[in-house]
Structures are given as C-alpha cells and as structure tokens.
Design a protein around this motif. Structure first.
Motif, PDB file in Angstrom:
ATOM      1  N   ASP A 121       0.829  -1.197   0.000  1.00 15.99           N
ATOM      2  CA  ASP A 121       0.000   0.000   0.000  1.00 15.99           C
ATOM      3  C   ASP A 121       0.871   1.257   0.000  1.00 15.99           C
ATOM      4  N   SER A 122       0.247   2.396   0.198  1.00 12.56           N
ATOM      5  CA  SER A 122       0.969   3.671   0.137  1.00 12.56           C
ATOM      6  C   SER A 122       1.939   3.879   1.294  1.00 12.56           C
ATOM      7  N   PHE A 123       1.853   3.010   2.316  1.00 14.63           N
ATOM      8  CA  PHE A 123       2.792   3.045   3.435  1.00 14.63           C
ATOM      9  C   PHE A 123       3.873   1.974   3.282  1.00 14.63           C
ATOM     10  N   PHE A 124       3.947   1.364   2.106  1.00 18.82           N
ATOM     11  CA  PHE A 124       4.918   0.332   1.753  1.00 18.82           C
ATOM     12  C   PHE A 124       4.670  -0.969   2.510  1.00 18.82           C
ATOM     13  N   LYS A 125       3.445  -1.199   2.969  1.00 18.98           N
ATOM     14  CA  LYS A 125       3.093  -2.395   3.727  1.00 18.98           C
ATOM     15  C   LYS A 125       2.342  -3.385   2.845  1.00 18.98           C
ATOM     16  N   PRO A 126       2.638  -4.698   2.973  1.00 13.95           N
ATOM     17  CA  PRO A 126       1.950  -5.713   2.164  1.00 13.95           C
ATOM     18  C   PRO A 126       0.573  -6.047   2.741  1.00 13.95           C
ATOM     19  N   ARG A 127      -0.383  -5.140   2.517  1.00 15.82           N
ATOM     20  CA  ARG A 127      -1.706  -5.311   3.111  1.00 15.82           C
ATOM     21  C   ARG A 127      -2.739  -4.575   2.260  1.00 15.82           C
ATOM     22  N   PHE A 128      -3.992  -5.033   2.406  1.00 18.66           N
ATOM     23  CA  PHE A 128      -5.115  -4.330   1.810  1.00 18.66           C
ATOM     24  C   PHE A 128      -6.145  -4.091   2.897  1.00 18.66           C
ATOM     25  N   GLU A 129      -6.500  -2.835   3.107  1.00 18.99           N
ATOM     26  CA  GLU A 129      -7.475  -2.472   4.132  1.00 18.99           C
ATOM     27  C   GLU A 129      -8.835  -2.217   3.479  1.00 18.99           C
ATOM     28  N   GLN A 130      -9.813  -3.017   3.868  1.00 21.33           N
ATOM     29  CA  GLN A 130     -11.164  -2.927   3.328  1.00 21.33           C
ATOM     30  C   GLN A 130     -12.111  -2.462   4.421  1.00 21.33           C
ATOM     31  N   VAL A 131     -12.879  -1.416   4.148  1.00 26.78           N
ATOM     32  CA  VAL A 131     -13.902  -0.977   5.089  1.00 26.78           C
ATOM     33  C   VAL A 131     -15.143  -1.835   4.874  1.00 26.78           C
ATOM     34  N   ILE A 132     -15.528  -2.623   5.884  1.00 25.21           N
ATOM     35  CA  ILE A 132     -16.699  -3.493   5.823  1.00 25.21           C
ATOM     36  C   ILE A 132     -17.629  -3.104   6.959  1.00 25.21           C
ATOM     37  N   LEU A 133     -18.828  -2.650   6.607  1.00 24.82           N
ATOM     38  CA  LEU A 133     -19.732  -2.050   7.579  1.00 24.82           C
ATOM     39  C   LEU A 133     -18.990  -0.905   8.268  1.00 24.82           C
ATOM     40  N   ASP A 134     -18.822  -0.953   9.588  1.00 25.26           N
ATOM     41  CA  ASP A 134     -18.069   0.115  10.242  1.00 25.26           C
ATOM     42  C   ASP A 134     -16.755  -0.404  10.813  1.00 25.26           C
ATOM     43  N   ASN A 135     -16.195  -1.439  10.151  1.00 25.30           N
ATOM     44  CA  ASN A 135     -14.908  -2.008  10.564  1.00 25.30           C
ATOM     45  C   ASN A 135     -13.895  -1.896   9.435  1.00 25.30           C
ATOM     46  N   ILE A 136     -12.630  -1.802   9.796  1.00 24.26           N
ATOM     47  CA  ILE A 136     -11.549  -1.886   8.824  1.00 24.26           C
ATOM     48  C   ILE A 136     -10.943  -3.282   8.913  1.00 24.26           C
ATOM     49  N   VAL A 137     -11.071  -4.051   7.830  1.00 24.57           N
ATOM     50  CA  VAL A 137     -10.550  -5.412   7.778  1.00 24.57           C
ATOM     51  C   VAL A 137      -9.259  -5.401   6.962  1.00 24.57           C
ATOM     52  N   THR A 138      -8.193  -5.933   7.523  1.00 20.52           N
ATOM     53  CA  THR A 138      -6.896  -5.973   6.847  1.00 20.52           C
ATOM     54  C   THR A 138      -6.642  -7.368   6.290  1.00 20.52           C
ATOM     55  N   ARG A 139      -6.300  -7.439   5.022  1.00 21.39           N
ATOM     56  CA  ARG A 139      -6.052  -8.717   4.362  1.00 21.39           C
ATOM     57  C   ARG A 139      -4.655  -8.747   3.754  1.00 21.39           C
ATOM     58  N   SER A 140      -4.089  -9.929   3.716  1.00 20.89           N
ATOM     59  CA  SER A 140      -2.752 -10.118   3.158  1.00 20.89           C
ATOM     60  C   SER A 140      -2.763  -9.904   1.651  1.00 20.89           C
ATOM     61  N   THR A 141      -1.666  -9.382   1.132  1.00 16.38           N
ATOM     62  CA  THR A 141      -1.539  -9.167  -0.312  1.00 16.38           C
ATOM     63  C   THR A 141      -0.434 -10.042  -0.900  1.00 16.38           C
ATOM     64  N   GLU A 142      -0.258 -11.196  -0.339  1.00 19.91           N
ATOM     65  CA  GLU A 142       0.768 -12.124  -0.839  1.00 19.91           C
ATOM     66  C   GLU A 142       0.423 -12.583  -2.239  1.00 19.91           C
ATOM     67  N   LEU A 143       1.396 -12.527  -3.122  1.00 22.64           N
ATOM     68  CA  LEU A 143       1.255 -13.021  -4.483  1.00 22.64           C
ATOM     69  C   LEU A 143       2.051 -14.310  -4.644  1.00 22.64           C
ATOM     70  N   ASP A 144       1.809 -15.017  -5.720  1.00 24.14           N
ATOM     71  CA  ASP A 144       2.466 -16.297  -5.946  1.00 24.14           C
ATOM     72  C   ASP A 144       3.878 -16.060  -6.478  1.00 24.14           C
ATOM     73  N   LYS A 145       4.865 -16.225  -5.611  1.00 23.63           N
ATOM     74  CA  LYS A 145       6.250 -15.949  -5.997  1.00 23.63           C
ATOM     75  C   LYS A 145       6.776 -16.957  -7.013  1.00 23.63           C
ATOM     76  N   GLU A 146       6.310 -18.205  -6.943  1.00 24.56           N
ATOM     77  CA  GLU A 146       6.733 -19.202  -7.928  1.00 24.56           C
ATOM     78  C   GLU A 146       6.251 -18.825  -9.326  1.00 24.56           C
ATOM     79  N   LEU A 147       5.029 -18.307  -9.407  1.00 28.84           N
ATOM     80  CA  LEU A 147       4.511 -17.864 -10.696  1.00 28.84           C
ATOM     81  C   LEU A 147       5.323 -16.684 -11.222  1.00 28.84           C
TER      82      LEU A 147
END
Length: 301
Positions: free
Chosen positions: A166-192
C-alpha cells in the motif's frame, strides 16, 4: 446462447468434491449456496440464464487489464498464439449486454477488462470469482496485465510483481466493511512470478525485472505527481517519497494490485501482476543514480 440451468444451484455443484487432485476456485460466502439464483449483474451472466460450467469449465488462465480495447487485442493475440481453428470474427464480447466490463474467451484463456482503480476491479473480481466457482473451474492462474508508473527503472521495462504494497509500503489491503476496517494479506504467488521471469529471458525486446508494486487510491497526488488539479506537497517532498519507495524495493505504482492479490489468494487463485512501464514524463532528479521515474503509455501485450 447456452442452455438454461435448473432453478437451484445446489444440484449444479453437488459433485464438486468428487474430483481428486484438483485445486478448485472457492468462495468465502456461506450465503451463496442457499441462493436460488446468483446474478453476476455487471458481467451480464447468471446461474439460471447461462450454463456456466459449459461455457467456462475449461478455463485455466484468466488475464485481466484496465482497458476494454487492450483486452480485446490480448484475446486476438491469444487466438493467434494458440492456433485456434475458429475465425477471429467469432471472438465476441461475452458481456456485450452491459457497458461495465468486456470479456473474451479464446480456448482456455479468459480475457477481461476491469476499469481503473480498486473499486472497479473489486466489483469485477467478486463476479469473476463466483463465475469460476459456479463453472467448477480448477487449477486456474490469474494475471493482471497492463501499464503502471515506473520508479527508478529503464523506460519500457516490464515489472513482475513479487509483493503488492500500500501507500505506506506495507503488504496489506485495508477494506472498510460495515463500520470495521478489515486488513487482508496481499501475498502473491512468488513461484509464478519466477516462472514468468524465466520465460522473459527468451524475449530480448525489453528489460524485465521482479519487484514490489505499490497500489494507490489516486493517480495524481496519491502517486506523488505534480500535474493534477490539486497538489498539496512540494516537489522536494514528492521526490523524497519516491526515493523512499524505491529504497523499500518498489519498482512501479498502479491502482489495483493490493485488492487483486487479497481477493485472488483468499479464493484459491494462483496470481501475479505484470506491468509495462513506458517513459513519458521525467522528474527533475533521478532516484539514487537510477533512471528517472516513468509514467505509463503502452500495454504489456
């Protein structure tokens, strides 16, 4: 048009677990199985109106990109490369009933546009993933192809993403769901990523590298550009930000990779992004003696 399915989705998926040795696309929504019909509204498809297993069950590769014209061009390229018997004129936009996205199928390859930015691609991904799930697709590889802004790399380079940040150089995606912020991993397939990089060694037309990709919510201020309608920072501060991004391993910037990585990995899709970086605008100072920042011009197809 393909044949109409029975009213219930349950019977359509009743044999899903009888296949052995395959990695199926899965969803993370317990409510889908209880729905009488699943309408993929923005793709102009549905489980009652279309036989999704018949139409898409053989899909093994999905390539997505922002522009409808580019994705049609990619579909035509795949038709040629695969040596398919049918005419190029037979390649029709499956989503022609809607003006939101376009979709083309050439053999086992699906080519889909996603528009620009996280909101647009996330809507498409929700419905694409459900499509692949309903179609009982297995062992699917998905790749985002397109353009991006390069940081400290040679003009025309192709960046294969090993980590979306993200814009803070962190491997994460922050999704606003209802009134919560849910953080999810942004790991990609390194072998691919490594596999694609090894393939690139056979093509000497352009430099290719593996690096981190930064995903922003904005094309102008969010990416440190000085030419938007608004600019709330100095040239020096913007350049310092880009230098810190480069030192953090970031080699390009775009607007979709974090949500792409988060959603695809959660749903069992082997994924990465491949972006072309074309020189257009040069900053006054290069980054740590590296080539200047580049902005995108051409698609990676």
């Amino acid at each position: 048009m393909a044949s109409i399915l029975p009213a219930s989705n349950t019977s359509m998926r009743s044999d899903r677990n009888t296949y052995v040795g395959k990695s199926f696309v899965h969803v993370k929504n317990p409510y889908l199985d209880s729905m009488d019909e699943d309408v993929l509204y923005h793709l102009n498809l549905g489980t009652k109106t279309h036989n999704l297993p018949e139409m898409f069950g053989d899909v093994k590769f999905v390539c997505v990109g922002g522009s409808p014209n580019r994705m049609k061009a990619f579909a035509l390229l795949m038709h040629k490369e695969l040596g398919l018997a049918d005419s190029e004129e037979d390649i029709k936009d499956i989503c022609a009933g809607t003006d939101r996205y376009c979709m083309y199928k050439t053999g086992p390859v699906l080519s889909i546009s996603h528009g620009m930015g996280i909101p647009s691609i996330s809507i498409m991904l929700h419905e694409l993933i459900k499509l692949l799930y309903h179609a009982r697709c297995s062992d699917v590889t998905i790749i985002r192809i397109g353009t991006s802004g390069g940081i400290g790399i040679a003009p025309g380079s192709v960046v294969i993403t090993d980590e979306a940040v993200d814009s803070f150089f962190k491997p994460r995606f922050e999704q606003v769901i209802l009134d919560n912020i849910v953080t999810r991993s942004t790991e990609l397939d390194k072998e691919l990523a490594e596999e694609i990089f090894n393939c690139s060694k056979e093509i000497s037309n352009f430099p290719t590298l593996i690096g981190h990709t930064m995903c922003t919510y904005d094309f102008y201020e969010g990416q440190g550009r000085l030419d938007g309608a608004l600019c709330s920072f100095s040239r020096e501060k913007g350049l310092d930000y880009l230098k810190r991004a480069y030192n953090a391993g970031i080699r390009n910037i775009e607007m979709e990779s974090t949500v792409f990585a988060a959603m695809c990995r959660l749903c069992g899709l082997k994924d990465t992004t491949v972006s072309n970086d074309e020189f257009l605008v040069q900053e006054d100072q290069p980054l740590e003696g590296q080539p200047p920042r580049t902005q995108t011009k051409t698609p990676c197809i």
